[in-house]
Design an enzyme around this catalytic site. Sequence first.
Site, short mmCIF file in Angstrom:
data_model
loop_
_atom_site.label_atom_id
_atom_site.label_comp_id
_atom_site.label_asym_id
_atom_site.label_seq_id
_atom_site.Cartn_x
_atom_site.Cartn_y
_atom_site.Cartn_z
N CYS A 1 -5.77 1.94 -4.59
CA CYS A 1 -5.31 2.52 -3.34
C CYS A 1 -6.28 3.63 -2.93
CB CYS A 1 -3.90 3.08 -3.55
SG CYS A 1 -3.14 3.55 -2.01
N CYS B 1 0.81 -1.22 0.00
CA CYS B 1 0.00 0.00 0.00
C CYS B 1 0.84 1.27 0.00
CB CYS B 1 -0.98 0.04 1.16
SG CYS B 1 -2.29 1.22 0.81
P1 FAD Z 1 -0.68 -10.79 3.92
O1 FAD Z 1 -2.13 -10.49 3.96
O2 FAD Z 1 0.24 -9.88 4.64
O3 FAD Z 1 -0.51 -12.28 4.48
C1 FAD Z 1 0.73 -12.93 4.59
C2 FAD Z 1 0.57 -14.10 5.54
O4 FAD Z 1 1.72 -14.95 5.44
C3 FAD Z 1 0.47 -13.67 6.99
O5 FAD Z 1 -0.67 -14.23 7.59
C4 FAD Z 1 1.75 -14.19 7.62
O6 FAD Z 1 1.60 -14.58 8.97
C5 FAD Z 1 2.07 -15.38 6.73
N1 FAD Z 1 3.48 -15.77 6.73
C6 FAD Z 1 4.57 -14.98 6.78
N2 FAD Z 1 5.68 -15.73 6.81
C7 FAD Z 1 5.28 -17.02 6.78
C8 FAD Z 1 5.98 -18.26 6.80
N3 FAD Z 1 7.30 -18.33 6.87
N4 FAD Z 1 5.24 -19.40 6.75
C9 FAD Z 1 3.88 -19.35 6.68
N5 FAD Z 1 3.18 -18.20 6.67
C10 FAD Z 1 3.88 -17.06 6.72
N6 FAD Z 1 -4.46 -2.76 0.59
C11 FAD Z 1 -5.54 -2.27 -0.08
O7 FAD Z 1 -6.00 -2.89 -1.03
N7 FAD Z 1 -6.15 -1.11 0.30
C12 FAD Z 1 -5.69 -0.38 1.35
O8 FAD Z 1 -6.26 0.65 1.69
C13 FAD Z 1 -4.53 -0.85 2.08
N8 FAD Z 1 -4.02 -0.16 3.12
C14 FAD Z 1 -2.98 -0.69 3.85
C15 FAD Z 1 -2.51 0.01 4.95
C16 FAD Z 1 -1.50 -0.51 5.74
C17 FAD Z 1 -0.98 0.28 6.91
C18 FAD Z 1 -0.96 -1.80 5.43
C19 FAD Z 1 0.10 -2.42 6.31
C20 FAD Z 1 -1.41 -2.48 4.32
C21 FAD Z 1 -2.41 -1.94 3.51
N9 FAD Z 1 -2.88 -2.60 2.37
C22 FAD Z 1 -3.95 -2.09 1.66
C23 FAD Z 1 -2.12 -3.75 1.81
C24 FAD Z 1 -2.71 -5.12 2.08
O9 FAD Z 1 -2.94 -5.29 3.46
C25 FAD Z 1 -1.77 -6.18 1.56
O10 FAD Z 1 -1.39 -5.87 0.24
C26 FAD Z 1 -2.41 -7.57 1.59
O11 FAD Z 1 -2.71 -7.94 2.91
C27 FAD Z 1 -1.48 -8.57 0.94
O12 FAD Z 1 -1.99 -9.87 1.06
P2 FAD Z 1 -1.00 -11.11 1.08
O13 FAD Z 1 -1.85 -12.32 1.20
O14 FAD Z 1 -0.03 -11.01 -0.02
O15 FAD Z 1 -0.15 -10.90 2.43
#
Ligand code: FAD
Length: 417
Positions: free
Chosen positions: A340, A162
């Site tokens: 975003c 983000c």
């Molecule tokens: P995540 O949701 O982060 O999940 C990753 C998972 O992998 C976690 O549960 C973690 O525990 C697990 N993991 C890590 N390492 C390991 C390991 N070794 N073994 C097994 N599991 C592991 N997005 C939007 O669309 N709109 C917004 O307004 C927005 N605002 C945001 C504001 C902030 C402050 C933040 C921090 C993020 C924001 N985002 C927003 C971004 C969004 O949250 C992420 O892009 C999204 O969560 C990504 O999804 P993901 O599944 O790739 O990763």
Amino acid sequence: QKNYKLVVVGGGAGGCAVAAKFVRKLGAGNVAVIEPSQTHYYQPMFTLVGGGIKTLSDTARPMKSVLPAKCDWIESKAVQFDPVNQKVTTASGEEVGYDYLVVAMGLQLNFNKIKGLPEAFDLDPQVVSNYWTKTVVNTYPAIQRFKGGNAIFTFPNTPIKCAGAPQKIMYLAEELFRKNNTRNDSEVLFNTALGVIFGVKKYAESLQKVIDSRNIKVNYKRNLVEVRASEREAVFENLDKPGEMEVFKYDMLHVTPPMSTPDELRTSDIVNEAGFVSVNKDTLQHTSFPNIFAIGDCNSAPTSKTAAAVAAQSGVLERNLSAVMDGGKQSAKYDGYTSCPLVTSRGKCILAEFDYDAQPLETFPVNQGKERSSMYQMKAKIMPELYWKLMLNGYWNGPGVYRKMMRLGMSPRKPSA
Ligand code: FAD
Ligand code: UQ1
């Protein structure tokens, strides 16, 4: 060794969505999710927690309640990937075999890459970060304690999730400073490692107007390298003159940390030089191992990393991985869609939506480059429901279909102003 048809690593936004979709196809007992955390956070709401509009518990649900009931939850970290022998090893020493693997591990926050952090969070309550569950709760109290001086908001020199979030909290803070009558005695600074305020011209122009009208000072190509909590000094490297440091006094410092993929992934054999899982940007299939896909923040798709991007990717991944499983041809193509919601105050939002070419790809038949209360309501009220009820259950592939519907009966091309 236990064997599954499909193993999903990570139970975040992408992992839950993919697991839900495929357990419907493959059935109970055939899908496992490796995830160490007991709690799942809706991270997009962290901005509103920092702004004092929501609480951390509003963003949290037990992991058990969001992982599909028919999946096996392996409650541990994945620590080793063996793509040749098709297995993953966990921190507890378990070997988990798979026919197909989906990597959805998100990003790791590297506060320790900044000298003086994370210690400064404990030493000085005016040093905060919305990015971490431990510190997001400190942001609003720090804003309310601020009595003038420099409020500095940083943006690091790595890809982050983000990319709008580092400035959203600045706008919310600046508004509170005005409410608290401290704005006249203060300087609000955005010190960013980037050379632009936003990567899409249309929204960059909108944001520049917000910045000008609210008298915010932007310093480009400034990268935070050290926090001296006892002196309340933040040290930035001038990226245009490598090695040249500049010291800023702060009275509040909001840090967006450098990020990378998690160490266990970054050091594996399935990533590119930058540490991201190397996927075909159109299909999301691994570039060397056809039975591996990756979704979300940890993959190499060159788009801006958001939950909105994850939603769009989940539909593409579903179709393409299903095709691979069924021996068919991959037909879905990811266009880089990402979004975003740029919150600019309590009640206003610019909803940026764009593709790989940094071209706007807007859903609604209005100019989303304007600050709007409707878009704020969407971000604060509708998105969380959509996330928990639809996306995590595999029923939200992004607004692509709706965008196309909205255009039917309207002008084929949206006027840009
Ligand atoms: P995540 O949701 O982060 O999940 C990753 C998972 O992998 C976690 O549960 C973690 O525990 C697990 N993991 C890590 N390492 C390991 C390991 N070794 N073994 C097994 N599991 C592991 N997005 C939007 O669309 N709109 C917004 O307004 C927005 N605002 C945001 C504001 C902030 C402050 C933040 C921090 C993020 C924001 N985002 C927003 C971004 C969004 O949250 C992420 O892009 C999204 O969560 C990504 O999804 P993901 O599944 O790739 O990763
Ligand atoms: C989106 O799909 C999504 O993922 C669920 C977000 O994360 C919370 C978003 O912030 C946005 C804006 C979208 C895009 C959805 C619409 C209706 C424009």
